[in-house]
Motif scaffolding. Structure first.
Motif, PDB file in Angstrom:
ATOM      1  N   ARG A 104       0.826  -1.208   0.000  1.00  0.00           N
ATOM      2  CA  ARG A 104       0.000   0.000   0.000  1.00  0.00           C
ATOM      3  C   ARG A 104       0.860   1.257   0.000  1.00  0.00           C
ATOM      4  O   ARG A 104       1.641   1.475   0.922  1.00  0.00           O
ATOM      5  CB  ARG A 104      -0.896  -0.016   1.231  1.00  0.00           C
ATOM      6  N   PRO A 105       0.727   2.093  -1.027  1.00  0.00           N
ATOM      7  CA  PRO A 105       1.502   3.336  -1.037  1.00  0.00           C
ATOM      8  C   PRO A 105       0.854   4.412  -0.161  1.00  0.00           C
ATOM      9  O   PRO A 105      -0.356   4.383   0.072  1.00  0.00           O
ATOM     10  CB  PRO A 105       1.446   3.768  -2.505  1.00  0.00           C
ATOM     11  N   ALA A 106       1.667   5.342   0.307  1.00  0.00           N
ATOM     12  CA  ALA A 106       1.130   6.542   0.953  1.00  0.00           C
ATOM     13  C   ALA A 106       0.489   7.407  -0.121  1.00  0.00           C
ATOM     14  O   ALA A 106       0.951   7.441  -1.268  1.00  0.00           O
ATOM     15  CB  ALA A 106       2.257   7.307   1.628  1.00  0.00           C
ATOM     16  N   ILE A 107      -0.601   8.098   0.247  1.00  0.00           N
ATOM     17  CA  ILE A 107      -1.248   9.011  -0.711  1.00  0.00           C
ATOM     18  C   ILE A 107      -0.765  10.435  -0.441  1.00  0.00           C
ATOM     19  O   ILE A 107      -0.899  10.947   0.676  1.00  0.00           O
ATOM     20  CB  ILE A 107      -2.784   8.942  -0.598  1.00  0.00           C
TER      21      ILE A 107
ATOM     22  N   LEU B  50       8.115   7.356  -5.990  1.00  0.00           N
ATOM     23  CA  LEU B  50       6.925   8.220  -6.036  1.00  0.00           C
ATOM     24  C   LEU B  50       6.473   8.304  -7.492  1.00  0.00           C
ATOM     25  O   LEU B  50       7.308   8.444  -8.392  1.00  0.00           O
ATOM     26  CB  LEU B  50       7.281   9.602  -5.485  1.00  0.00           C
ATOM     27  N   VAL B  51       5.166   8.199  -7.715  1.00  0.00           N
ATOM     28  CA  VAL B  51       4.644   8.322  -9.082  1.00  0.00           C
ATOM     29  C   VAL B  51       3.495   9.328  -9.096  1.00  0.00           C
ATOM     30  O   VAL B  51       2.612   9.303  -8.223  1.00  0.00           O
ATOM     31  CB  VAL B  51       4.165   6.956  -9.626  1.00  0.00           C
ATOM     32  N   GLY B  52       3.520  10.208 -10.095  1.00  0.00           N
ATOM     33  CA  GLY B  52       2.442  11.175 -10.278  1.00  0.00           C
ATOM     34  C   GLY B  52       1.877  11.071 -11.691  1.00  0.00           C
ATOM     35  O   GLY B  52       2.523  11.489 -12.653  1.00  0.00           O
ATOM     36  N   VAL B  53       0.703  10.468 -11.802  1.00  0.00           N
ATOM     37  CA  VAL B  53       0.043  10.410 -13.117  1.00  0.00           C
ATOM     38  C   VAL B  53      -1.243  11.227 -13.122  1.00  0.00           C
ATOM     39  O   VAL B  53      -1.833  11.462 -14.176  1.00  0.00           O
ATOM     40  CB  VAL B  53      -0.334   8.960 -13.533  1.00  0.00           C
ATOM     41  N   SER B  54      -1.662  11.656 -11.955  1.00  0.00           N
ATOM     42  CA  SER B  54      -2.999  12.186 -11.747  1.00  0.00           C
ATOM     43  C   SER B  54      -3.416  13.250 -12.777  1.00  0.00           C
ATOM     44  O   SER B  54      -2.778  14.303 -12.906  1.00  0.00           O
ATOM     45  CB  SER B  54      -3.060  12.778 -10.340  1.00  0.00           C
TER      46      SER B  54
ATOM     47  N   ALA C 136      -3.890   1.856  -8.179  1.00  0.00           N
ATOM     48  CA  ALA C 136      -4.194   0.519  -7.650  1.00  0.00           C
ATOM     49  C   ALA C 136      -3.378  -0.558  -8.368  1.00  0.00           C
ATOM     50  O   ALA C 136      -2.883  -1.497  -7.734  1.00  0.00           O
ATOM     51  CB  ALA C 136      -5.686   0.247  -7.784  1.00  0.00           C
ATOM     52  N   LEU C 137      -3.228  -0.415  -9.685  1.00  0.00           N
ATOM     53  CA  LEU C 137      -2.445  -1.413 -10.440  1.00  0.00           C
ATOM     54  C   LEU C 137      -0.980  -1.402 -10.018  1.00  0.00           C
ATOM     55  O   LEU C 137      -0.374  -2.463  -9.826  1.00  0.00           O
ATOM     56  CB  LEU C 137      -2.548  -1.130 -11.943  1.00  0.00           C
ATOM     57  N   LEU C 138      -0.419  -0.207  -9.855  1.00  0.00           N
ATOM     58  CA  LEU C 138       0.988  -0.127  -9.434  1.00  0.00           C
ATOM     59  C   LEU C 138       1.147  -0.697  -8.028  1.00  0.00           C
ATOM     60  O   LEU C 138       2.135  -1.379  -7.726  1.00  0.00           O
ATOM     61  CB  LEU C 138       1.490   1.321  -9.500  1.00  0.00           C
ATOM     62  N   ALA C 139       0.159  -0.431  -7.166  1.00  0.00           N
ATOM     63  CA  ALA C 139       0.215  -0.962  -5.791  1.00  0.00           C
ATOM     64  C   ALA C 139       0.120  -2.488  -5.808  1.00  0.00           C
ATOM     65  O   ALA C 139       0.791  -3.171  -5.036  1.00  0.00           O
ATOM     66  CB  ALA C 139      -0.908  -0.364  -4.954  1.00  0.00           C
ATOM     67  N   THR C 140      -0.692  -3.026  -6.692  1.00  0.00           N
ATOM     68  CA  THR C 140      -0.856  -4.478  -6.790  1.00  0.00           C
ATOM     69  C   THR C 140       0.453  -5.141  -7.217  1.00  0.00           C
ATOM     70  O   THR C 140       0.755  -6.257  -6.810  1.00  0.00           O
ATOM     71  CB  THR C 140      -1.981  -4.808  -7.797  1.00  0.00           C
TER      72      THR C 140
ATOM     73  N   ASP D 131       5.635   3.562  -3.723  1.00  0.00           N
ATOM     74  CA  ASP D 131       5.609   3.837  -2.281  1.00  0.00           C
ATOM     75  C   ASP D 131       4.804   5.075  -1.953  1.00  0.00           C
ATOM     76  O   ASP D 131       4.253   5.190  -0.865  1.00  0.00           O
ATOM     77  CB  ASP D 131       7.039   3.992  -1.779  1.00  0.00           C
ATOM     78  N   VAL D 132       4.767   6.017  -2.904  1.00  0.00           N
ATOM     79  CA  VAL D 132       3.979   7.239  -2.718  1.00  0.00           C
ATOM     80  C   VAL D 132       3.275   7.517  -4.034  1.00  0.00           C
ATOM     81  O   VAL D 132       3.900   7.487  -5.105  1.00  0.00           O
ATOM     82  CB  VAL D 132       4.872   8.454  -2.350  1.00  0.00           C
ATOM     83  N   ILE D 133       1.973   7.802  -3.974  1.00  0.00           N
ATOM     84  CA  ILE D 133       1.227   8.117  -5.182  1.00  0.00           C
ATOM     85  C   ILE D 133       0.690   9.548  -5.028  1.00  0.00           C
ATOM     86  O   ILE D 133       0.051   9.871  -4.034  1.00  0.00           O
ATOM     87  CB  ILE D 133       0.130   7.063  -5.461  1.00  0.00           C
ATOM     88  N   ARG D 134       1.048  10.408  -6.011  1.00  0.00           N
ATOM     89  CA  ARG D 134       0.719  11.843  -5.924  1.00  0.00           C
ATOM     90  C   ARG D 134      -0.549  12.097  -6.727  1.00  0.00           C
ATOM     91  O   ARG D 134      -0.559  11.915  -7.935  1.00  0.00           O
ATOM     92  CB  ARG D 134       1.896  12.648  -6.490  1.00  0.00           C
ATOM     93  N   VAL D 135      -1.629  12.525  -6.027  1.00  0.00           N
ATOM     94  CA  VAL D 135      -2.929  12.626  -6.700  1.00  0.00           C
ATOM     95  C   VAL D 135      -3.724  13.867  -6.304  1.00  0.00           C
ATOM     96  O   VAL D 135      -3.538  14.431  -5.225  1.00  0.00           O
ATOM     97  CB  VAL D 135      -3.825  11.388  -6.406  1.00  0.00           C
TER      98      VAL D 135
END
Ligand code: HH2
Length: 269
Positions: A6-9, A209-213, A239-243, A248-252
């Motif tokens: 589970r990544p941090a949001i 960290l990934v930012g696609v939002s 969710a797919l990257l977390a799966t 580790d961090v998703i920027r949204v």
């Protein structure tokens, strides 16, 4: 066995008149503070405050203007948010980083990948965690004609170099995160290859960290969806990257949708 992690949001608070998806929404301090509080109540554990748009072609903002946008917001959030929430400053300017870290930010999110020695010095002095992002070119020109041989290998190698430089300048490696910089000097195909090949970046052994939002990449994936119709797909990518256990961090922007997608992935993953 599931690889789910589970990544941090990281919730985005753009204190700008011109950000690509939400410019003007939180341009007043009070609106930015209220947005941050709402994102935390929805599940964000990191709030990323930015005072300059990095959208392709965005004009630069003067130091004083960027300071006036972000510092009052950080000062208010330091008092109002639970201590468990990390405050992040999205800037490439040493003076803004310095003031933000003094005002309570503990994470420096630099889209120029700590290429500026003055920024590395500020981060070291304040013991800040740093997100080292990859960008080809500058926001003004980056989407003109980005070129790579092997985009995954090149982005990974460049980030490894930037990390080594930061460590050589006294920043502890365990304080660093890396980010492939989706949309920063990349075509649709480059972005897709980077998300598919994220395990190469993960192999650097640092949090990713990934930012696609809401980015143009998401719009194109959906066959040309406008910016206000990209949140569900942005959450699904998280969710797919977390799966796959790769982020580790998703920027949204839409924290509630992202949390829901992660809850589903965690339960079924
Ligand atoms: N993307 C944007 C801004 N900052 N930082 C990191 N680490 N990774 C990203 O992918 C990233 C970032 C662009 O998005 P946004 O803040 O919504 O827009 P704008 O730059 O127009 O304010």
């Amino acid at each position: 066995m599931s690889a789910f992690r589970r990544p941090a949001i990281m919730g985005i608070v753009n204190v700008t008149p011109d950000s690509f998806s939400d410019g003007g929404r939180a341009f007043e301090t009070a609106a930015a503070v209220a947005l941050a509080e709402r994102l935390v109540s929805q599940g964000a554990t990191i709030i990323d405050v930015g005072g300059e748009s990095t959208r392709p072609g965005a004009p630069p903002v003067l130091d004083a203007e960027e300071l006036a946008r972000v510092i009052p917001v950080l000062q208010a959030l330091k008092d109002r948010l639970p201590r468990t929430v990390t405050l992040s400053i999205d800037t490439s300017k040493p003076v803004v980083a310095e003031a933000a870290l003094e005002a309570g930010a503990t994470l420096l999110n630099d889209v120029t990948g700590l290429t500026n020695p003055a920024l590395r010095a500020v981060a070291r002095t304040h013991g800040a965690r740093c997100c080292v992002m990859h960008m080809q070119g500058t926001p003004r020109t980056m989407q003109d004609a980005p070129v790579y041989g092997d985009v995954v290998a090149e982005v990974t190698a460049t980030l490894a170099e930037r990390v080594a430089q930061a460590v050589a300048d006294g920043l502890p490696r365990e304080q660093l995160l890396v980010d492939p910089g989706i949309g920063f000097g990349k075509t649709f195909e480059h972005n897709l290859a980077l998300l598919r090949g994220l395990d190469a970046l993960k192999a650097l052994g640092l949090p990713v960290l990934v930012g696609v939002s809401r980015k143009a990449f998401v719009g194109k994936l959906l066959g040309g969806a406008p910016v206000n119709q990209r949140d569900a797909a942005s959450a699904q990518i998280a969710a797919l990257l977390a799966t796959r256990g790769l982020v580790d961090v998703i920027r949204v922007h839409d924290v509630a949708a992202t949390k829901a997608a992660l809850d589903v992935a965690q339960a079924l993953g």
